[in-house]
Scaffold this active site. Structure first.
Site, mmCIF file in Angstrom:
data_model
loop_
_atom_site.group_PDB
_atom_site.id
_atom_site.type_symbol
_atom_site.label_atom_id
_atom_site.label_comp_id
_atom_site.label_asym_id
_atom_site.label_seq_id
_atom_site.Cartn_x
_atom_site.Cartn_y
_atom_site.Cartn_z
ATOM 1 C CD GLU A 173 18.211 -26.649 -5.876
ATOM 2 O OE1 GLU A 173 17.585 -27.566 -5.324
ATOM 3 O OE2 GLU A 173 17.659 -25.652 -6.406
ATOM 4 C CD GLU A 187 18.960 -19.775 -0.542
ATOM 5 O OE1 GLU A 187 18.785 -20.294 -1.653
ATOM 6 O OE2 GLU A 187 19.220 -18.555 -0.399
ATOM 7 C CG ASP A 195 28.856 -17.253 -0.182
ATOM 8 O OD1 ASP A 195 28.910 -17.972 -1.209
ATOM 9 O OD2 ASP A 195 29.153 -16.049 -0.191
ATOM 10 C CG ASP A 215 24.682 -15.474 -11.052
ATOM 11 O OD1 ASP A 215 24.936 -15.180 -9.880
ATOM 12 O OD2 ASP A 215 25.270 -16.375 -11.676
ATOM 13 C CE LYS A 228 20.040 -2.128 -14.752
ATOM 14 N NZ LYS A 228 19.588 -1.198 -13.738
ATOM 15 C CG ASP A 279 14.984 -16.346 -16.247
ATOM 16 O OD1 ASP A 279 16.093 -15.936 -15.857
ATOM 17 O OD2 ASP A 279 13.930 -16.199 -15.593
HETATM 18 C C1 SAM Z 1 17.069 -16.181 -8.362
HETATM 19 S S1 SAM Z 1 17.044 -17.196 -6.945
HETATM 20 C C2 SAM Z 1 16.602 -18.790 -7.646
HETATM 21 C C3 SAM Z 1 16.070 -19.734 -6.600
HETATM 22 C C4 SAM Z 1 15.872 -21.187 -7.101
HETATM 23 N N1 SAM Z 1 17.140 -21.772 -7.508
HETATM 24 C C5 SAM Z 1 14.895 -21.243 -8.234
HETATM 25 O O1 SAM Z 1 15.312 -21.533 -9.370
HETATM 26 O O2 SAM Z 1 13.694 -21.003 -7.990
HETATM 27 C C6 SAM Z 1 18.769 -17.433 -6.548
HETATM 28 C C7 SAM Z 1 18.968 -18.179 -5.240
HETATM 29 O O3 SAM Z 1 20.356 -18.355 -4.989
HETATM 30 C C8 SAM Z 1 20.632 -17.976 -3.654
HETATM 31 N N2 SAM Z 1 22.050 -17.570 -3.607
HETATM 32 C C9 SAM Z 1 22.598 -16.460 -4.160
HETATM 33 N N3 SAM Z 1 23.919 -16.424 -3.937
HETATM 34 C C10 SAM Z 1 24.219 -17.556 -3.242
HETATM 35 C C11 SAM Z 1 25.439 -18.100 -2.714
HETATM 36 N N4 SAM Z 1 26.590 -17.448 -2.865
HETATM 37 N N5 SAM Z 1 25.373 -19.271 -2.051
HETATM 38 C C12 SAM Z 1 24.193 -19.922 -1.890
HETATM 39 N N6 SAM Z 1 23.014 -19.453 -2.361
HETATM 40 C C13 SAM Z 1 23.038 -18.292 -3.036
HETATM 41 C C14 SAM Z 1 19.646 -16.859 -3.375
HETATM 42 O O4 SAM Z 1 19.458 -16.609 -1.995
HETATM 43 C C15 SAM Z 1 18.398 -17.417 -4.039
HETATM 44 O O5 SAM Z 1 17.692 -18.308 -3.212
#
Ligand code: SAM
Length: 206
Positions: free
Chosen positions: A33, A58, A86, A109, A113, A145
């Site tokens: 994930e 994460e 990352d 994401d 915008k 969404d």
């Molecule tokens: C909008 S949140 C959604 C969290 C979860 N997937 C959910 O649906 O409830 C996006 C998640 O992706 C993580 N994230 C963003 N860019 C990332 C990257 N390059 N590598 C790993 N995680 C990332 C963020 O820290 C955050 O926890």
């Protein structure tokens, strides 16, 4: 200055090549994930599917550490880990090729915008690495969404011959429902608020 309490969040080994079995020993199919956030999907998926092993990547140290600890506390530590990474960098180091059964990317994401397009997590780097790592027939599941993002993801995945749409209707990646018996935190909220969600699935070709 107070020390960051999450400075010791779990990380992948720093080697150029990291073998999945070495970081998560076992024999069950490996699912990854990207961006599990608060971890709801991981907990529910592990409870729903007794054989899978799961890795979360994460970027936020806090959530990587807390969810990794909670996985252990809930008895899933032997077949699930979350690493503070990352995903765009981490995936390039994972081996072997063609070894992952499913990738999940839930609501990745949130910036909607146009000018945020260059920050998108689901882009060519991530897709190329997922194509390399997925076993033939393996699945990529992405949900959002934001309708514009759903269209962008479909266009981006369509540029890769490695993926074929595996949605509800033939030729389309769109799914009527989430088939994995587990939901992410944001998905729970969207469902509770009856907001539309675009769910898409592709299969790794041959
Ligand atoms: C909008 S949140 C959604 C969290 C979860 N997937 C959910 O649906 O409830 C996006 C998640 O992706 C993580 N994230 C963003 N860019 C990332 C990257 N390059 N590598 C790993 N995680 C990332 C963020 O820290 C955050 O926890």
């Amino acid at each position: 200055m107070a020390e960051n309490p999450y400075v010791n969040a779990p990380r992948l080994p720093t080697d150029d090549e990291v073998t999945l079995d070495a970081v998560l020993p076992g024999s069950g199919p490996v699912e990854i994930e990207i961006g599990p956030g608060r971890g709801s999907f991981l907990y529910e998926r592990l409870a729903a599917s007794a054989e899978v092993r799961m890795i979360g990547l994460e970027i936020r140290r806090k959530w990587a550490q807390l969810v990794d600890e909670r996985l252990r506390a809930r008895g899933f530590g032997g077949r699930a880990r979350v690493f503070a990474e990352d995903a765009r960098d981490a995936l390039t180091r994972l081996r072997p090729h063609a070894s992952v059964s499913t990738f999940f990317v839930h609501f990745p994401d949130p910036w909607w915008k146009k000018r945020h397009t260059k920050r998108l997590v689901v882009g060519d780097v991530l897709l190329g690495e997922m194509a390399r790592l997925l076993r033939p027939g393996g699945e990529l599941f992405v949900q959002t969404d934001v309708e514009e993002r759903a269209l962008q993801y479909q266009e981006a995945v369509a540029r890769f011959d490695a993926f074929s749409p595996a949605g509800t209707a033939p030729g389309s990646p769109l799914l009527d429902a989430n088939p994995y018996g587990a939901r992410s935190n944001r998905e729970h909220r969207a469902d509770d608020d009856q907001l539309p969600v675009w769910r898409m699935r592709w299969r790794r070709v041959g």
